[in-house]
Structures are given as structure tokens and as C-alpha cells.
Design an enzyme around this catalytic site. Structure first.
Site, mmCIF file in Angstrom:
data_model
loop_
_atom_site.group_PDB
_atom_site.id
_atom_site.type_symbol
_atom_site.label_atom_id
_atom_site.label_comp_id
_atom_site.label_asym_id
_atom_site.label_seq_id
_atom_site.Cartn_x
_atom_site.Cartn_y
_atom_site.Cartn_z
ATOM 1 N NE ARG A 233 -4.271 -1.376 0.301
ATOM 2 C CZ ARG A 233 -4.415 -2.403 -0.538
ATOM 3 N NH1 ARG A 233 -3.505 -2.642 -1.456
ATOM 4 N NH2 ARG A 233 -5.475 -3.183 -0.489
ATOM 5 C CD GLU A 262 -2.914 3.443 -5.096
ATOM 6 O OE1 GLU A 262 -4.000 2.882 -5.330
ATOM 7 O OE2 GLU A 262 -1.904 2.833 -4.729
ATOM 8 C CG HIS A 280 -3.343 -0.447 -6.798
ATOM 9 N ND1 HIS A 280 -3.708 0.130 -5.620
ATOM 10 C CD2 HIS A 280 -3.380 -1.788 -6.570
ATOM 11 C CE1 HIS A 280 -3.971 -0.803 -4.715
ATOM 12 N NE2 HIS A 280 -3.773 -1.991 -5.280
HETATM 13 P P1 NAP Z 1 -1.031 -11.799 4.589
HETATM 14 O O1 NAP Z 1 -0.979 -13.223 4.176
HETATM 15 O O2 NAP Z 1 -1.853 -11.396 5.753
HETATM 16 O O3 NAP Z 1 0.478 -11.344 4.818
HETATM 17 C C1 NAP Z 1 0.812 -10.121 5.377
HETATM 18 C C2 NAP Z 1 2.209 -10.248 5.965
HETATM 19 O O4 NAP Z 1 2.595 -8.968 6.467
HETATM 20 C C3 NAP Z 1 2.308 -11.247 7.098
HETATM 21 O O5 NAP Z 1 3.375 -12.105 6.839
HETATM 22 C C4 NAP Z 1 2.599 -10.390 8.327
HETATM 23 O O6 NAP Z 1 3.529 -11.107 9.134
HETATM 24 C C5 NAP Z 1 3.248 -9.151 7.725
HETATM 25 N N1 NAP Z 1 3.040 -7.964 8.537
HETATM 26 C C6 NAP Z 1 1.887 -7.505 9.077
HETATM 27 N N2 NAP Z 1 2.135 -6.385 9.779
HETATM 28 C C7 NAP Z 1 3.461 -6.154 9.667
HETATM 29 C C8 NAP Z 1 4.329 -5.151 10.182
HETATM 30 N N3 NAP Z 1 3.857 -4.169 10.977
HETATM 31 N N4 NAP Z 1 5.647 -5.224 9.881
HETATM 32 C C9 NAP Z 1 6.122 -6.216 9.098
HETATM 33 N N5 NAP Z 1 5.361 -7.190 8.591
HETATM 34 C C10 NAP Z 1 4.047 -7.151 8.874
HETATM 35 O O7 NAP Z 1 -1.511 -10.882 3.380
HETATM 36 P P2 NAP Z 1 -1.312 -11.105 1.815
HETATM 37 O O8 NAP Z 1 -2.476 -11.832 1.279
HETATM 38 O O9 NAP Z 1 0.068 -11.613 1.566
HETATM 39 O O10 NAP Z 1 -1.441 -9.572 1.316
HETATM 40 C C11 NAP Z 1 -0.549 -8.605 1.810
HETATM 41 C C12 NAP Z 1 -0.933 -7.212 1.381
HETATM 42 O O11 NAP Z 1 -0.542 -6.988 0.038
HETATM 43 C C13 NAP Z 1 -2.417 -6.850 1.379
HETATM 44 O O12 NAP Z 1 -2.893 -6.569 2.675
HETATM 45 C C14 NAP Z 1 -2.449 -5.637 0.464
HETATM 46 O O13 NAP Z 1 -2.218 -4.456 1.205
HETATM 47 C C15 NAP Z 1 -1.266 -5.873 -0.479
HETATM 48 N N6 NAP Z 1 -1.712 -6.202 -1.838
HETATM 49 C C16 NAP Z 1 -1.485 -5.331 -2.850
HETATM 50 C C17 NAP Z 1 -1.889 -5.646 -4.130
HETATM 51 C C18 NAP Z 1 -1.657 -4.704 -5.255
HETATM 52 O O14 NAP Z 1 -2.478 -4.682 -6.173
HETATM 53 N N7 NAP Z 1 -0.563 -3.954 -5.281
HETATM 54 C C19 NAP Z 1 -2.540 -6.838 -4.388
HETATM 55 C C20 NAP Z 1 -2.767 -7.705 -3.345
HETATM 56 C C21 NAP Z 1 -2.331 -7.382 -2.065
HETATM 57 P P3 NAP Z 1 3.509 -10.993 10.742
HETATM 58 O O15 NAP Z 1 2.097 -11.267 11.164
HETATM 59 O O16 NAP Z 1 4.513 -12.007 11.177
HETATM 60 O O17 NAP Z 1 3.956 -9.603 11.025
HETATM 61 C C1 8YV Z 2 -6.886 -4.746 -5.863
HETATM 62 C C2 8YV Z 2 -5.332 -4.987 -3.882
HETATM 63 O O1 8YV Z 2 -6.496 -4.485 -7.126
HETATM 64 O O2 8YV Z 2 -6.157 -7.057 -3.162
HETATM 65 C C3 8YV Z 2 -5.688 -5.969 -2.834
HETATM 66 O O3 8YV Z 2 -5.477 -5.655 -1.648
HETATM 67 O O4 8YV Z 2 -4.760 -3.978 -3.633
HETATM 68 C C4 8YV Z 2 -5.639 -5.289 -5.291
HETATM 69 O O5 8YV Z 2 -5.654 -6.647 -5.550
HETATM 70 C C5 8YV Z 2 -7.403 -3.485 -5.312
HETATM 71 O O6 8YV Z 2 -8.114 -3.834 -4.218
HETATM 72 C C6 8YV Z 2 -8.276 -2.752 -6.311
HETATM 73 O O7 8YV Z 2 -9.556 -3.207 -6.293
#
Ligand code: NAP
Ligand code: 8YV
Length: 321
Positions: A233, A262, A280
Site C-alpha cells: 500500500r 491514488e 496499482h
Molecule cells: P497476509 O498473508 O496477511 O500477509 C501479510 C504479511 O505482512 C504477514 O506475513 C505479516 O507477518 C506481515 N506484517 C503484518 N504487519 C506487519 C508489520 N507491521 N511489519 C512487518 N510485517 C508485517 O496478506 P497477503 O495476502 O500476503 O497480502 C498482503 C498485502 O498486500 C495486502 O494486505 C495488500 O495491502 C497488499 N496487496 C497489494 C496488491 C496490489 O495490487 N498492489 C494486491 C494484493 C495485495 P507478521 O504477522 O509475522 O507480522
Molecule cells: C486490488 C489490492 O487491485 O487485493 C488488494 O489488496 O490492492 C488489489 O488486488 C485493489 O483492491 C483494487 O480493487
């Protein structure tokens, strides 16, 4: 029998709109001339919500207008758009769309990493501008010999690491706790991780807890050969500090899929030739967005047919009576 009333906060994928329209009485908030008047009118009937991380904040004021709300089905794995503490306080379930996007986001992250290091977009622009006719494209930095640090080794972080293993480079990670079943080196602070590596890939949740986790101190520790890849994010990175670090040469470059405000991106970043910027799009393929959309639908239909939610977030687990 009357259909259950579901509110959608902004337009979603056709698949989601069509399926929710068929199963529920769907209220389209974005079509209302006066949002508050509309919600005062229909809010007391609404039992479910379909929303998305990009629809703006689902906050306490909105909860207040939906007294019968049972479930918020949010599109995206991150749910920093929903005031989840308010949902917990009111006993409302929140669901997200985990796992179905892991591979897509991890693929894009690897693409962004290599594009940033090997300057793929810049090379494409160079060719199109006819500059190749004058001289070869300048030599680029490399992935070879680099050490990668993943901040947030969760579902997506692990999918990224799995791909990186194929590149024969060293991998380390930071999270709030060490994961006993993981053999990569663990660093308890982001600064310590940044000192030990020369690429940081950020893939944590957003929200207050991770706000500006990547700050000036972390960027300084990453060093002048350092590369920052942010697919988490925008809020996780102090964008002002990043612009300063990129301008002064405190780090080498950055690949960014997410931004603090954004879809507005600071002009300073747009003007930089040594960064790669994406709007994004990490999960944005037809295949994966449809899978995410289907999960938004499935959470609502499953809940309202008495089978519980499919993917509740950890703060609002479903405790079957
Ligand atoms: P997840 O399985 O919950 O993994 C999140 C990881 O972050 C966990 O390993 C957690 O480990 C770590 N974490 C949480 N708080 C933290 C902190 N303060 N410092 C360091 N590490 C921390 O989630 P996910 O499914 O992998 O998704 C992760 C994130 O990616 C989403 O929440 C979203 O914001 C982002 N995302 C972005 C896109 C995009 O389009 N760019 C798409 C999908 C997801 P610990 O609990 O050990 O800290
Ligand atoms: C999406 C994301 O594209 O899953 C998330 O957390 O950031 C992305 O996969 C976003 O939510 C836009 O809808």
C-alpha cells in the site's frame, strides 16, 4: 419471498453486478444524487454490502446509516478501506478476497523488480524515440548477486519468495515475528533487514500499524545501490522520504505499484527516469479480478443462505453457533 437488500458502494466488475443483481435487491450508492438522503431512505433495509479497497473508506458514519448490516464483502485481499474495529464493535462480519490473487501479484512483482533493475520501460521508450539509431541503450544495473529482503512474508510474500528461489539469489525477511517453518534469514526490524540486503520488496497490509514503515532511516540503511519495490500500500512508504532518497542518490531506484494518494502520483516521481511506476495493477488481469469478484459474490450468497462466510478476515472470524 422478498430478496435480501445489498448495497454496492461503487460500480464493480460486470460479473459481480450481474450475479448480485440476480440474487439480491441491489442498491447502487453511486447512482444517488444525494448519498446521505439515499442511505437514510434505504439504509434500514440493507443487510449486506459489496465494496472494494478503491471505493473509499467504509467508516463509522456509514455504519451508522446501516443499522441492520450483517456483512461487508470487500473486493481485494487488503481491507484497510474498511474500519474493521467499528465492524468488530458492531458484530458485523468483514470478508476479503485472499489467495486467489497470490500468483498474479507475485508474477507482477517479479516483473516490476526486473523492469526496475534492467530498465525495461526506459529501453522500450528509447527504441520508440529512435535513439537506438544513434547509439546503444546504456548498460543497466543487475539482479545478479543481489540480496533480497521481503517485508511481509505472508501469502503473497511467500509466492514472491518461491519465484525468487529460481533466480539463485539470497532471500531474507522481516515480519512482526519469526516463522519457525521458514529457512530464510529473519530480521526483527526493517532497518536491520535493509542494512543486510540491497533490494526491499514490501508486501504487508496497509493501515495505521504499517504507516511509513519504510521511512528515511530504512532507505538510508538500504544504501546507494538499494532498490525499493512497493506492491503493498502507498501508506507503508513515506513518499516524501522516498522522493528525497531517490533525488539525493541515497537509494538507486524504485518500482512502485501503489501510492499514498491514488490515483494521484507526485510529479517528482513522474519526472524521474530511474523509477518504474504502475497504476496499482498487481492483481489486474481479467482472470484474477474475476476470481476475486466471484469471491465477493460467494461470501454474500453463502452468508445469506445460512452457510457462513467463505473468507472472513481474522478480526471477524465466523463462530458457528
Ligand atoms: P497476509 O498473508 O496477511 O500477509 C501479510 C504479511 O505482512 C504477514 O506475513 C505479516 O507477518 C506481515 N506484517 C503484518 N504487519 C506487519 C508489520 N507491521 N511489519 C512487518 N510485517 C508485517 O496478506 P497477503 O495476502 O500476503 O497480502 C498482503 C498485502 O498486500 C495486502 O494486505 C495488500 O495491502 C497488499 N496487496 C497489494 C496488491 C496490489 O495490487 N498492489 C494486491 C494484493 C495485495 P507478521 O504477522 O509475522 O507480522
Ligand atoms: C486490488 C489490492 O487491485 O487485493 C488488494 O489488496 O490492492 C488489489 O488486488 C485493489 O483492491 C483494487 O480493487
Amino acid at each position: 419471498m422478498a430478496k435480501t437488500d445489498v448495497l454496492m458502494t461503487a460500480p464493480m466488475l460486470p460479473l459481480v453486478m450481474e450475479k448480485l443483481d440476480a440474487a439480491f435487491t441491489l442498491h447502487r450508492l453511486w447512482e444517488a444524487n444525494d448519498r446521505n438522503a439515499y442511505l437514510k431512505d434505504i439504509g434500514s433495509k440493507v443487510r449486506g454490502v459489496a465494496t472494494s479497497t478503491v471505493h473509499g473508506k467504509f467508516d463509522a458514519a456509514l455504519f451508522e446509516l446501516l443499522p441492520k448490516l450483517e456483512i461487508i464483502s470487500s473486493f481485494g485481499v487488503g481491507y484497510d478501506n474498511v474500519d474493521v474495529h467499528e465492524a468488530v464493535r458492531r458484530g458485523i462480519l468483514v470478508t476479503n478476497t485472499p489467495d486467489v490473487l497470490n500468483d498474479e501479484v507475485a508474477d507482477l512483482t517479479i516483473g516490476l523488480l526486473i523492469a526496475t533493475l534492467r530498465q525495461i520501460p526506459q529501453a522500450d521508450c528509447y527504441l520508440r524515440a529512435g535513439k537506438w539509431l544513434e547509439r546503444p541503450f546504456p548498460l543497466s544495473p543487475t539482479l545478479r548477486g543481489r540480496k533480497i529482503g521481503i517485508v511481509g512474508l505472508g501469502r503473497i510474500g511467500k509466492a514472491i519468495a518461491k519465484r525468487l528461489e529460481g533466480f539463485d539469489i539470497s532471500i531474507a525477511y522481516n515480519g512482526r515475528r519469526r516463522q519457525e517453518d521458514i529457512s530464510y534469514a529473519y530480521f526483527p526490524t526493517v532497518v536491520a533487514l535493509a542494512e543486510a540486503v540491497d533490494v526491499l520488496i514490501v508486501i504487508t497490509p496497509g493501515g495505521a500499524e504499517t504507516k511509513h514503515l519504510i521511512n528515511a532511516e530504512v532507505l538510508k540503511a538500504l544504501g546507494p545501490e538499494g532498490v525499493l519495490i512497493n506492491v503493498a500500500r502507498g501508506s507503508v512508504v513515506d513518499e516524501k522520504a522516498l522522493i528525497e532518497a531517490l533525488s539525493s542518490g541515497a537509494i538507486l531506484s524504485a518500482g512502485l505499484d501503489v501510492f499514498e494518494d491514488e490515483p494521484r502520483v507526485p510529479q517528482e516521481l513522474i519526472d524521474m527516469e530511474h523509477v518504474v511506476l504502475l497504476p496499482h495493477v498487481a492483481s489486474a488481469s481479467v482472470h484474477t479480478r474475476n476470481a476475486m469478484g466471484q469471491l465477493v459474490v460467494d461470501n454474500l450468497t453463502s452468508w445469506f443462505s445460512g452457510h457462513g462466510p467463505k473468507t472472513p478476515v481474522p478480526e471477524t472470524p465466523w463462530l458457528k453457533a
